[in-house]
Design an enzyme around this catalytic site. Structure first.
Site, PDB file in Angstrom:
ATOM      1  N   ASN A  45      36.634  -4.467  27.318  1.00 34.04           N
ATOM      2  CA  ASN A  45      34.659  -5.165  27.389  1.00 34.04           C
ATOM      3  C   ASN A  45      34.287  -4.176  28.350  1.00 34.04           C
ATOM      4  O   ASN A  45      33.572  -4.961  28.423  1.00 34.04           O
ATOM      5  CB  ASN A  45      34.736  -6.587  27.686  1.00 34.04           C
ATOM      6  CG  ASN A  45      35.435  -6.586  29.439  1.00 34.04           C
ATOM      7  OD1 ASN A  45      35.275  -6.041  29.915  1.00 34.04           O
ATOM      8  ND2 ASN A  45      34.510  -7.865  29.549  1.00 34.04           N
ATOM      9  N   ARG A 104      14.064   7.320  42.536  1.00 38.03           N
ATOM     10  CA  ARG A 104      13.131   7.495  41.845  1.00 38.03           C
ATOM     11  C   ARG A 104      11.790   6.426  42.395  1.00 38.03           C
ATOM     12  O   ARG A 104      10.678   6.878  41.569  1.00 38.03           O
ATOM     13  CB  ARG A 104      12.463   8.737  40.435  1.00 38.03           C
ATOM     14  CG  ARG A 104      12.890  10.531  40.835  1.00 38.03           C
ATOM     15  CD  ARG A 104      12.442  10.791  39.533  1.00 38.03           C
ATOM     16  NE  ARG A 104      14.700  10.337  38.623  1.00 38.03           N
ATOM     17  CZ  ARG A 104      14.192  10.886  37.251  1.00 38.03           C
ATOM     18  NH1 ARG A 104      13.227  11.800  36.920  1.00 38.03           N
ATOM     19  NH2 ARG A 104      15.540  10.347  37.012  1.00 38.03           N
ATOM     20  N   GLN A 105      12.411   4.901  41.822  1.00 37.01           N
ATOM     21  CA  GLN A 105      11.913   3.975  41.872  1.00 37.01           C
ATOM     22  C   GLN A 105      11.999   3.830  42.944  1.00 37.01           C
ATOM     23  O   GLN A 105      12.625   2.445  43.411  1.00 37.01           O
ATOM     24  CB  GLN A 105      12.607   3.087  40.772  1.00 37.01           C
ATOM     25  CG  GLN A 105      12.720   3.866  39.303  1.00 37.01           C
ATOM     26  CD  GLN A 105      13.332   2.484  38.561  1.00 37.01           C
ATOM     27  OE1 GLN A 105      13.062   2.098  38.661  1.00 37.01           O
ATOM     28  NE2 GLN A 105      13.654   3.183  37.791  1.00 37.01           N
ATOM     29  N   HIS A 138      14.570  11.320  47.162  1.00 39.46           N
ATOM     30  CA  HIS A 138      13.622  11.769  46.500  1.00 39.46           C
ATOM     31  C   HIS A 138      12.391  11.970  47.396  1.00 39.46           C
ATOM     32  O   HIS A 138      11.319  12.449  47.503  1.00 39.46           O
ATOM     33  CB  HIS A 138      13.353  10.449  45.444  1.00 39.46           C
ATOM     34  CG  HIS A 138      11.752  11.438  44.156  1.00 39.46           C
ATOM     35  ND1 HIS A 138      11.999  12.716  43.644  1.00 39.46           N
ATOM     36  CD2 HIS A 138      11.199  10.856  44.495  1.00 39.46           C
ATOM     37  CE1 HIS A 138      10.645  12.792  42.730  1.00 39.46           C
ATOM     38  NE2 HIS A 138      10.156  11.380  42.633  1.00 39.46           N
ATOM     39  N   LYS A 202      -0.749  19.433  39.657  1.00 37.52           N
ATOM     40  CA  LYS A 202      -0.429  18.345  38.577  1.00 37.52           C
ATOM     41  C   LYS A 202      -0.871  16.810  37.925  1.00 37.52           C
ATOM     42  O   LYS A 202      -1.128  16.663  39.319  1.00 37.52           O
ATOM     43  CB  LYS A 202       1.258  18.755  37.488  1.00 37.52           C
ATOM     44  CG  LYS A 202       1.937  17.703  38.924  1.00 37.52           C
ATOM     45  CD  LYS A 202       3.325  18.056  38.937  1.00 37.52           C
ATOM     46  CE  LYS A 202       3.743  16.742  39.378  1.00 37.52           C
ATOM     47  NZ  LYS A 202       5.506  16.792  39.472  1.00 37.52           N
ATOM     48  N   ASP A 230      12.343  21.970  44.016  1.00 32.10           N
ATOM     49  CA  ASP A 230      12.495  20.640  43.962  1.00 32.10           C
ATOM     50  C   ASP A 230      13.457  19.568  44.981  1.00 32.10           C
ATOM     51  O   ASP A 230      14.768  21.031  45.088  1.00 32.10           O
ATOM     52  CB  ASP A 230      11.715  20.118  42.214  1.00 32.10           C
ATOM     53  CG  ASP A 230      11.567  18.823  42.101  1.00 32.10           C
ATOM     54  OD1 ASP A 230      10.350  18.350  42.775  1.00 32.10           O
ATOM     55  OD2 ASP A 230      10.655  18.874  41.260  1.00 32.10           O
ATOM     56  N   GLY A 236      13.294  19.214  32.673  1.00 34.05           N
ATOM     57  CA  GLY A 236      13.171  19.959  33.179  1.00 34.05           C
ATOM     58  C   GLY A 236      11.457  21.053  32.406  1.00 34.05           C
ATOM     59  O   GLY A 236      11.348  22.297  32.861  1.00 34.05           O
ATOM     60  N   GLY A 237      10.800  19.482  32.189  1.00 34.05           N
ATOM     61  CA  GLY A 237       9.742  20.473  31.876  1.00 34.05           C
ATOM     62  C   GLY A 237       8.159  20.543  32.543  1.00 34.05           C
ATOM     63  O   GLY A 237       7.732  21.265  32.390  1.00 34.05           O
TER      64      GLY A 237
END
Length: 326
Positions: A45, A104-105, A138, A202, A230, A236-237
């Site tokens: 499971n 990131r949160q 981050h 940005k 970074d 990747g955008g």
């Protein structure tokens, strides 16, 4: 005699989850030891079973697991490994997360959102972790979410040495992909002999994750090899847009240097077909064969992790690895 005296021996043991065994094996090899044999498998499971195949009582345990996709399975496996060590009487448990999941949160942008980076720290503490070790969070304040020592290792020296060796003879500029990482870019600039700084202005729509718009370049980049720094590359955008903005502003070339190669969805195609000359990453996360491409250079983080483990085990200074700046 009213007491019993004995000199205790310290025993270093390294454990690995299934997410990135190649990195764990390299760390153990550099320490001159082997990984502890571990039975790790899934029930039908999907539940995870862990058992260590030799005694861990009284040991100084270092548990390595990269939080890679499927990330929730990797994290759950890591937590269960820590719990097994606690219940088997390990003396001290250090959790090594080369990539810290959910980093990131780290704050609430709007009401009714979680702070998942804090939840992660709480879960590992409850599971039995005494110490965390991670690479390039981050945001540095995540260290404060864990109630105990946190070794925040920096990949910048490894990445910067490669860039300096390969491009040091050309005029350089260090570029932050957004205003929030200027401090990191400043450290890069110092490491690269005072290369000028720039950043990409940005905008981001908080309703659409993984999407942002590079608006303009702030700083002088014309005729220079721009080192775009970074902490991670996900889809990747953002980083590809930033590279295009730099080229449009007259940059001679663009080199991306990032610690964590998350490489979700269209990332590889975007990077492969971008204007970028080279993408330099570390192996904090495993990179599948189908995600490798000609422009990609992968550097090993294992020497840094092994040195940090040795410093912790010998009660030395992890900060000394970074000239007092970690």
């Amino acid at each position: 005699m009213g007491s019993l005296e004995r000199t205790t021996k310290k025993n270093l043991m390294v454990f690995s989850g299934r997410a990135h065994p190649a990195l764990s094996k390299e760390v153990a090899r550099l320490l001159g030891i082997g990984l502890v044999p571990t039975a790790l498998y899934d029930f039908a499971n999907g539940e995870i079973y862990v058992r260590y195949e030799e005694s861990v009582r009284g040991c100084d345990a270092f548990v390595i697991q990269s939080h890679t996709a499927p990330i929730n399975e990797a994290i759950m496996e890591h937590l269960i490994m820590v719990d097994a060590l606690k219940r088997a009487s390990a003396k001290r448990i250090t959790v090594i997360q080369p990539f810290y999941g959910y980093a990131r949160q780290d704050k609430k942008h709007r009401g009714r959102e979680p702070i998942s980076a804090r939840l992660m720290a709480d879960m590992f503490k409850v599971a039995g972790a005494d110490r965390l070790m991670t690479v390039d969070l981050h945001t540095a304040q995540i260290q404060g979410y864990f109630d105990g020592p946190v070794d925040h290792l920096l990949a910048m020296p490894i990445l910067a040495d490669h860039v300096e060796e390969k491009y040091g003879g050309e005029p350089l500029a260090v570029v932050s992909p957004d205003a929030g990482r200027i401090k990191v870019a400043e450290a890069w600039s110092e490491r690269l002999g005072g290369a000028p700084l720039a950043f990409i202005h940005k905008t981001r729509n908080i309703d659409r994750p993984n999407e942002s718009q590079a608006n303009r370049v702030v700083g002088e980049v014309e005729g220079r090899v721009c080192v775009l720094v970074d902490d991670l590359i996900d889809t990747g955008g953002t980083i590809v847009q930033a590279a295009e903005a730099l080229k449009a502003d007259g940059a001679a070339d663009v080199v991306i240097a990032a610690t964590h190669a998350v490489f979700s969805g269209p990332a590889v195609d975007r990077l492969k077909n971008s204007v970028v000359r080279e993408v330099v990453v570390t192996n904090t996360l495993p990179i599948a064969d189908e995600c490798r491409f000609d422009k990609l250079t992968e550097l090993s983080i294992a020497p840094l992790l092994s040195r940090a483990v040795r410093e912790v085990f010998e009660d030395g200074s992890v900060t000394s690895l970074f000239n007092g700046r970690a």
